[in-house]
Design a protein around this motif. Structure first.
Motif, short mmCIF file in Angstrom:
data_model
loop_
_atom_site.label_atom_id
_atom_site.label_comp_id
_atom_site.label_asym_id
_atom_site.label_seq_id
_atom_site.Cartn_x
_atom_site.Cartn_y
_atom_site.Cartn_z
N GLY A 107 0.82 -1.20 0.00
CA GLY A 107 0.00 0.00 0.00
C GLY A 107 0.86 1.26 0.00
N ARG A 108 0.32 2.31 0.59
CA ARG A 108 1.00 3.62 0.63
C ARG A 108 1.90 3.66 1.86
NH1 ARG A 108 -0.78 8.67 -1.48
NH2 ARG A 108 1.06 10.02 -1.55
N TRP A 109 3.20 3.44 1.65
CA TRP A 109 4.16 3.55 2.73
C TRP A 109 5.45 4.11 2.15
CZ3 TRP A 109 8.47 -0.07 3.70
CH2 TRP A 109 8.63 -1.02 2.67
N THR A 110 6.35 4.56 3.02
CA THR A 110 7.62 5.13 2.57
C THR A 110 8.75 4.16 2.84
OG1 THR A 110 6.83 7.38 3.02
CG2 THR A 110 9.20 7.08 2.79
N VAL A 111 9.42 3.75 1.79
CA VAL A 111 10.54 2.82 1.90
C VAL A 111 11.76 3.58 2.41
CG1 VAL A 111 11.91 1.11 0.68
CG2 VAL A 111 9.57 1.57 -0.07
N LEU A 128 6.31 -2.70 -3.33
CA LEU A 128 6.73 -1.31 -3.55
C LEU A 128 5.90 -0.59 -4.61
CD1 LEU A 128 10.61 -1.88 -3.63
CD2 LEU A 128 9.10 -1.63 -1.64
N ARG A 129 4.84 -1.21 -5.11
CA ARG A 129 4.12 -0.63 -6.24
C ARG A 129 3.46 0.71 -5.91
NH1 ARG A 129 0.42 -5.54 -8.00
NH2 ARG A 129 0.47 -5.89 -5.74
N ALA A 134 12.35 7.02 0.33
CA ALA A 134 13.08 8.04 1.08
C ALA A 134 14.29 8.55 0.31
CB ALA A 134 13.52 7.47 2.43
N ALA A 135 14.76 7.79 -0.68
CA ALA A 135 15.92 8.20 -1.46
C ALA A 135 15.82 7.59 -2.85
CB ALA A 135 17.22 7.76 -0.77
#
Length: 277
Positions: A107-111, A128-129, A134-135
């Protein structure tokens, strides 16, 4: 967790955010396995915000010391480009652990710049779709002992696999695919013993639905074109048949006129002979 509307129904995304906090707490040693399993069961059976609030009330989030809160506002829409998905800062989750169980990050998360995950007699999925990054380059470090993990990346992302397998393996099938300009680079590393780490490339559900709708529209347009051609061919045949029918009718009338005229001429000649005699 918000306390101003405890009666509101919690969504799957709300429960998953609380579960991520619990997994991080387990990895940091704040919870033992029995407490983790008990709270995780309570998380996935929770129906309202009021049910979720006590589960993480005594746990810090990201080291800030505040209890996790579920956002009551809709997140802003992305601009559609990769630049809007590389946000900088910290990741929303840095650890995932599965011991005789499983985990998911989707889902919507920040790697984060480095995401560590561990599976022992269990499995996990790192999707990761729909994620932000973060970078521009992130590392997914997977350790699978008699277990398995699967990393799902969207089209356009470059993948590099550097993991080591002993009686196990890492999937290298998505390596070598060029990334889109400005897209992040995902490095999959780690160790697999009697286990495996898979890497696959999939489109998002929204993109899959869009492609499905495009194919449906193309089929509809082709069907309409075939129907138009069939009607045009049918109209052409009817016009040809009508033309032939008109020709036959005119030919028949001309024949009758000729026959009638011939008989009149013979009668006229017979009357002339009689007058002469």
């Amino acid at each position: 967790m918000t306390d101003d509307a405890p009666e509101l129904r919690a969504s799957d995304a709300d429960r998953e955010r609380v579960a991520e906090v619990l997994r991080d707490a387990l990895a940091e040693g704040r919870l033992d396995m029995a407490e983790f399993e008990e709270r995780l069961d309570a998380t996935y059976s929770a129906r309202t915000y009021g049910d979720l609030a006590p589960i993480t009330r005594d746990l810090p989030v990201g080291g800030a010391g505040a209890a996790p809160r579920v956002s009551m506002t809709k997140e802003p829409e992305r601009d559609g480009g990769w630049a809007g998905r590389i946000t900088g800062g910290e990741g929303s989750s840095t650890w995932a652990v599965a011991v005789m169980s499983g985990f998911q990050r989707k889902g919507r998360w920040t790697v984060p710049r480095r995401f560590n995950c561990f599976a022992f007699w269990g499995g996990g999925e790192i999707d990761l779709r729909d994620a932000d990054f973060a970078a521009g380059e992130v590392v997914i470090n997977c350790v699978a002992i008699m277990g398995g993990m699967n990393v799902v990346v969207p089209p356009g992302v470059e993948v590099v696999v550097r993991g080591i397998g002993f009686m196990g393996g890492f999937d290298h099938s998505e390596e070598g695919v060029p990334g889109d300009p400005g897209a992040p680079r995902v490095i999959v590393t780690g160790f697999a013993f009697w286990g495996g780490v898979g890497v696959e490339r999939k489109v998002t559900r929204a993109e899959r639905q869009r492609l499905k709708e495009e194919r449906r529209q193309e089929k509809l347009e082709r069907r309409q074109e075939r129907e138009r051609e069939r009607l045009e061919r049918g109209s052409g045949r009817r016009e040809l048949d009508a033309s032939r029918s008109d020709g036959h009718d005119r030919h028949g009338l001309d024949g009758l006129h000729d026959l009638h005229g011939g008989r009149e001429r013979e009668l006229e000649r017979e009357r002339e002979r009689r007058r002469d005699t």
